[in-house]
Enzyme design. Structure first.
Site, PDB file in Angstrom:
ATOM      1  N   ASP A   1      25.510  69.649  15.249  1.00 37.55           N
ATOM      2  CA  ASP A   1      26.707  69.075  15.867  1.00 37.55           C
ATOM      3  C   ASP A   1      26.524  68.870  17.368  1.00 37.55           C
ATOM      4  O   ASP A   1      27.038  67.914  17.938  1.00 37.55           O
ATOM      5  CB  ASP A   1      27.911  69.988  15.623  1.00 37.55           C
ATOM      6  CG  ASP A   1      28.479  69.832  14.216  1.00 37.55           C
ATOM      7  OD1 ASP A   1      28.005  68.954  13.479  1.00 37.55           O
ATOM      8  OD2 ASP A   1      29.390  70.601  13.860  1.00 37.55           O
ATOM      9  N   GLY A   2      25.770  69.762  18.023  1.00 38.93           N
ATOM     10  CA  GLY A   2      25.544  69.623  19.458  1.00 38.93           C
ATOM     11  C   GLY A   2      24.793  68.351  19.802  1.00 38.93           C
ATOM     12  O   GLY A   2      25.112  67.671  20.780  1.00 38.93           O
TER      13      GLY A   2
ATOM     14  N   ARG B   1      46.790  84.741  33.049  1.00 39.28           N
ATOM     15  CA  ARG B   1      45.719  85.667  33.436  1.00 39.28           C
ATOM     16  C   ARG B   1      44.910  85.974  32.182  1.00 39.28           C
ATOM     17  O   ARG B   1      45.435  86.513  31.200  1.00 39.28           O
ATOM     18  CB  ARG B   1      46.284  86.940  34.046  1.00 39.28           C
ATOM     19  CG  ARG B   1      46.874  86.737  35.439  1.00 39.28           C
ATOM     20  CD  ARG B   1      47.234  88.052  36.114  1.00 39.28           C
ATOM     21  NE  ARG B   1      46.076  88.943  36.253  1.00 39.28           N
ATOM     22  CZ  ARG B   1      45.153  88.829  37.218  1.00 39.28           C
ATOM     23  NH1 ARG B   1      45.242  87.851  38.107  1.00 39.28           N
ATOM     24  NH2 ARG B   1      44.149  89.673  37.286  1.00 39.28           N
TER      25      ARG B   1
ATOM     26  N   ASP C   1      40.509  85.638  30.376  1.00 46.34           N
ATOM     27  CA  ASP C   1      39.093  85.375  30.598  1.00 46.34           C
ATOM     28  C   ASP C   1      38.820  83.879  30.717  1.00 46.34           C
ATOM     29  O   ASP C   1      37.739  83.475  31.156  1.00 46.34           O
ATOM     30  CB  ASP C   1      38.253  85.944  29.448  1.00 46.34           C
ATOM     31  CG  ASP C   1      38.095  87.455  29.546  1.00 46.34           C
ATOM     32  OD1 ASP C   1      38.584  88.051  30.517  1.00 46.34           O
ATOM     33  OD2 ASP C   1      37.474  88.043  28.634  1.00 46.34           O
TER      34      ASP C   1
ATOM     35  N   ALA D   1      35.589  74.526  16.923  1.00 46.86           N
ATOM     36  CA  ALA D   1      34.463  75.025  17.720  1.00 46.86           C
ATOM     37  C   ALA D   1      34.884  76.328  18.409  1.00 46.86           C
ATOM     38  O   ALA D   1      35.384  77.240  17.763  1.00 46.86           O
ATOM     39  CB  ALA D   1      34.022  73.949  18.718  1.00 46.86           C
ATOM     40  N   TYR D   2      34.714  76.428  19.716  1.00 49.36           N
ATOM     41  CA  TYR D   2      35.022  77.656  20.445  1.00 49.36           C
ATOM     42  C   TYR D   2      36.485  78.048  20.275  1.00 49.36           C
ATOM     43  O   TYR D   2      36.824  79.229  20.159  1.00 49.36           O
ATOM     44  CB  TYR D   2      34.668  77.441  21.924  1.00 49.36           C
ATOM     45  CG  TYR D   2      34.837  78.651  22.820  1.00 49.36           C
ATOM     46  CD1 TYR D   2      34.874  79.949  22.314  1.00 49.36           C
ATOM     47  CD2 TYR D   2      34.941  78.487  24.198  1.00 49.36           C
ATOM     48  CE1 TYR D   2      35.002  81.047  23.153  1.00 49.36           C
ATOM     49  CE2 TYR D   2      35.077  79.582  25.051  1.00 49.36           C
ATOM     50  CZ  TYR D   2      35.111  80.858  24.514  1.00 49.36           C
ATOM     51  OH  TYR D   2      35.258  81.941  25.347  1.00 49.36           O
ATOM     52  N   ALA D   3      37.381  77.073  20.211  1.00 54.45           N
ATOM     53  CA  ALA D   3      38.811  77.365  20.083  1.00 54.45           C
ATOM     54  C   ALA D   3      39.100  78.174  18.824  1.00 54.45           C
ATOM     55  O   ALA D   3      39.995  79.023  18.812  1.00 54.45           O
ATOM     56  CB  ALA D   3      39.610  76.061  20.069  1.00 54.45           C
ATOM     57  N   LEU D   4      38.359  77.917  17.770  1.00 49.78           N
ATOM     58  CA  LEU D   4      38.584  78.639  16.522  1.00 49.78           C
ATOM     59  C   LEU D   4      38.250  80.123  16.678  1.00 49.78           C
ATOM     60  O   LEU D   4      38.967  80.992  16.174  1.00 49.78           O
ATOM     61  CB  LEU D   4      37.747  78.016  15.408  1.00 49.78           C
ATOM     62  CG  LEU D   4      37.971  78.561  14.003  1.00 49.78           C
ATOM     63  CD1 LEU D   4      39.392  78.295  13.530  1.00 49.78           C
ATOM     64  CD2 LEU D   4      36.972  77.946  13.033  1.00 49.78           C
TER      65      LEU D   4
ATOM     66  N   GLN E   1      27.995  71.356  27.404  1.00 47.44           N
ATOM     67  CA  GLN E   1      26.807  70.587  27.773  1.00 47.44           C
ATOM     68  C   GLN E   1      26.851  70.094  29.210  1.00 47.44           C
ATOM     69  O   GLN E   1      25.816  69.733  29.776  1.00 47.44           O
ATOM     70  CB  GLN E   1      26.636  69.400  26.810  1.00 47.44           C
ATOM     71  CG  GLN E   1      26.355  69.826  25.378  1.00 47.44           C
ATOM     72  CD  GLN E   1      26.171  68.655  24.433  1.00 47.44           C
ATOM     73  OE1 GLN E   1      26.451  67.497  24.765  1.00 47.44           O
ATOM     74  NE2 GLN E   1      25.694  68.925  23.223  1.00 47.44           N
TER      75      GLN E   1
END
Length: 319
Positions: free
Chosen positions: A81-82, A189, A191, A203-206, A260
């Site tokens: 996918d990347g 507030r 990370d 992706a990361y959200a999951l 990326q």
């Protein structure tokens, strides 16, 4: 969405550079193209060709991506996918359909497996693939010059998956002021903060407990990463919408677009995120089923009796 009907005449093949053994799957793809569309013009992206070396029985044209974007009517991307993300962002302004072929693990976007080349790729080449448009985000970092009230863009990028503001190397939480269409939403507030498209929702959200958004949904999701307040939850916003995030306390934080493109942020920076004018055009094989992909990737439970069967009251359009 109806399937495409015309066969393609100029096909460009892209791979992940510096991948070992690239020549073998590329040979399989080129063989299938030659058997299906013997008169088609076939090009191989130059960096892909350099990484693959000689491909037995084939001498495709070589060109860089900007050149291919001017004349190609189908892009085949071999990799994960990347790899597809990187090619898709660059081809989107040219309205070129893309089909992704993965090697090994099933991807959310590269949904045609290398083992399925002979059985499923010919129909796509003949124009029988299932098209799908994916929205993107334009991202800019605005910064005031020293001793000036003027704002200027110090970084610009496009994201198909997400724009991620993260604390980077600093060891404490960051403080971010979030605005939606000019309206103050909250001070966060955490990370970090993920601003994701429906494509990026898996992706990361999951992994940060965001919701899965169907690719045909017009919207974006804001997902806090490890927020201090347990009441800070993901929110789904309509399309189009502009999100502005001000770095209030968090010098040394970073902004990633699709993981990326990267830039460092300073206190006072404003990250402006809004819908891109360009869409990514994906092509799927004829039997593509988004929910099948979710079941396989996310290990959802399934009743084997029902797999592949449409709802008898509402048969799917591809059944």
């Amino acid at each position: 969405m109806p399937a495409m009907k015309a066969a393609f005449s100029h096909i460009a093949v892209f791979g992940r550079p510096n991948t070992e053994g690239l020549a073998t799957p590329l040979s399989a793809i080129l063989n299938t193209i030659a058997k299906t569309l013997p008169k088609a013009r076939v090009s191989l992206e130059a960096q892909t060709a350099a990484s693959a070396g000689p491909i037995a029985g084939h001498k495709p044209e070589l060109a860089d991506l900007p050149t291919l974007a001017q004349s190609t009517d189908l892009a085949i991307v071999l990799g994960g996918d990347g790899t597809l993300l990187g090619v898709a962002r660059q081809l989107a302004p040219f309205n070129i359909p893309i089909i992704g072929i993965n090697q090994g693990r099933l991807g959310f976007m590269t949904d045609l497996d290398i083992a399925q080349i002979d059985s499923q790729l010919p129909a796509v080449l003949m124009g029988q693939g299932v098209p799908e448009e994916r929205s993107m985000l334009d991202v800019a970092v605005m910064r005031k010059a020293a001793n000036s009230s003027d704002w200027s863009a110090v970084f610009q990028a496009t994201a198909l998956n997400d724009a991620v503001i993260s604390r980077g190397a600093i060891s404490r939480m960051v403080e971010l002021d979030v605005f939606v269409d000019g309206h103050y939403m909250q001070t966060l507030r955490a990370d970090g903060l993920i601003v994701a498209t429906p494509t990026g929702s898996t992706a990361y959200a999951l992994s940060a407990f965001g919701s899965v958004l169907h690719p045909r949904l017009h919207g974006i999701t804001l997902v806090p990463v490890a927020p201090q307040a347990l009441s800070s939850r993901p929110i789904v916003l309509p399309w189009p919408v502009q999100v502005t995030v001000m770095v209030n306390d968090g010098a040394g934080t970073e902004l990633h677009c699709d993981m990326q493109a990267l830039t460092s942020l300073q206190d006072g920076d404003r990250i402006v995120i809004h819908p891109s004018a360009h869409l990514v055009r994906l092509l799927h094989p004829k039997d593509y089923d988004y929910f099948s992909t979710l079941r396989r990737k996310l290990h959802w439970s399934a009743n084997p009796v029902l797999v592949g069967r449409p709802d008898p009251l509402f048969p799917s359009e591809n059944a």
